[in-house]
Write an enzyme that holds these catalytic residues in place. Structure first.
Site, short mmCIF file in Angstrom:
data_model
loop_
_atom_site.label_atom_id
_atom_site.label_comp_id
_atom_site.label_asym_id
_atom_site.label_seq_id
_atom_site.Cartn_x
_atom_site.Cartn_y
_atom_site.Cartn_z
N ASP A 1 0.80 -1.22 0.00
CA ASP A 1 0.00 0.00 0.00
C ASP A 1 0.84 1.28 0.00
O ASP A 1 0.44 2.27 -0.61
CB ASP A 1 -0.96 0.00 1.19
CG ASP A 1 -2.13 -0.95 0.98
OD1 ASP A 1 -2.28 -1.47 -0.14
OD2 ASP A 1 -2.89 -1.18 1.95
N HIS B 1 0.12 -7.96 0.02
CA HIS B 1 -1.14 -8.70 0.11
C HIS B 1 -1.88 -8.68 -1.22
O HIS B 1 -1.57 -7.90 -2.11
CB HIS B 1 -2.03 -8.10 1.20
CG HIS B 1 -2.30 -6.63 1.01
ND1 HIS B 1 -1.43 -5.65 1.47
CD2 HIS B 1 -3.33 -5.97 0.41
CE1 HIS B 1 -1.91 -4.46 1.16
NE2 HIS B 1 -3.04 -4.63 0.51
N ARG C 1 -18.60 -9.52 -3.79
CA ARG C 1 -17.86 -9.20 -2.56
C ARG C 1 -17.86 -7.70 -2.34
O ARG C 1 -17.50 -6.93 -3.23
CB ARG C 1 -16.42 -9.72 -2.70
CG ARG C 1 -15.50 -9.50 -1.50
CD ARG C 1 -14.09 -9.87 -1.92
NE ARG C 1 -13.13 -9.98 -0.85
CZ ARG C 1 -12.38 -8.97 -0.40
NH1 ARG C 1 -12.53 -7.76 -0.91
NH2 ARG C 1 -11.49 -9.18 0.56
#
Length: 299
Positions: A212, A270, A280
């Protein structure tokens, strides 16, 4: 209490064995001059008390929430800001952080915003609550501008719920990390991932590992609030921390209302496993130590 925590790696490995291996790797890293803020912690677990869902693909679910301390990458957090920059790095799961009523309001808010742009051309649709950017095919429109031009607005009750949840998440990050300063960052966005749609652009390929601090720049702490549940509402879509030389990987099966927190640097690469059926929903809420990059919008 110490849990028998199985993580990706050797079958049947316990948290103690994994921690021993991590200490050995950390010692090796020190001899190579790696700039870790946190060395030798590995997979040591601090149990904080409620139900969660960490697992490795072959292992049973761990049934208590946890803060997992991981080795920091010091370069991810320069320049350091007193009272805000992490003194240690972590991953935390908080089940049932949001109530069913809050989750329902946030899903409705996400769908309302995304309906303004019509959704993405591929499996992913985005509605950014900081800029108003919303998916419109392969492009983005400003939902806030379009609403203003039409003399309309989003449901204020749903906006109030969003703001209350964001504020509560910020307090949780500060509590976990012992911070005195923390600023909301940008983007902070709803995501909707639909199965059965081919990727049409790079943003649709959500299954690639990323970091990130590299992808978003200002992120120091990342929080993800899940708005529906793996298995109940969709298949696939698990959140995966990728295994690195510093840290063993782990997999999280999202549940509605569950909060995932983690430091945003190189220690926590991730990705999301492909959604194979269903839809989702999640909302990413970001945090920074850079006051100049802070998001000042409130609802």
């Amino acid at each position: 209490a110490r849990l028998q925590l199985e993580m990706p790696g050797k079958p049947g490995a316990t948290s103690a064995a994994a921690a021993k291996a991590a200490r050995r790797r950390a010692a090796q890293s020190k001899t190579k001059g790696s700039p870790h803020l946190w060395a030798g912690v590995g997979t040591a677990v601090v149990v904080v008390g409620v139900a969660a869902a960490w697992l490795r693909p072959e292992a049973v679910v761990v049934t208590e929430a946890q803060v997992l301390k991981v080795q920091c990458d010091a370069d991810s957090y320069k320049p350091r800001v007193e009272g805000c920059s992490p003194g240690w790095c972590f991953r935390e799961v908080v089940p049932d952080f949001a109530t069913p009523e809050e989750v329902s309001a946030l899903v409705t808010l996400a769908d309302s915003g995304m309906s303004i742009g019509g959704g993405g051309s591929g499996p992913v649709s985005i509605f950014d609550m900081t800029s108003g950017a919303v998916s419109h095919g392969s492009q983005f429109l400003s939902a806030f501008d379009l609403l203003s031009q039409a003399g309309k607005s989003l449901n204020q009750t749903h906006l109030d719920t969003f703001q209350a949840v964001v504020d509560r998440v910020g307090e949780r990050v500060k509590q976990t990390m012992g911070l005195t300063t923390l600023y909301p960052a940008s983007p902070s966005f709803f995501s909707r991932i639909e199965s059965g749609k081919p990727a049409k652009q790079l943003n649709d390929e959500y299954w690639h590992p990323h970091i990130d601090t590299r992808q978003y720049g200002s992120f120091i702490y990342t929080s993800l609030l899940y708005l529906n549940s793996n298995s109940d509402n969709y298949q696939g879509g698990e959140f995966i921390f990728t295994e690195t030389h510093r840290q063993q990987g782990s997999t999280l099966k999202p549940k509605a209302g569950m909060l995932l927190l983690f430091t945003s640097g190189e220690e926590n690469p991730h990705h999301i496993r492909k959604v194979t059926s269903g839809v989702r929903y999640a909302v990413t809420i970001s945090w920074t130590c850079n006051k100049a990059a802070a998001n000042t919008r409130r609802f």
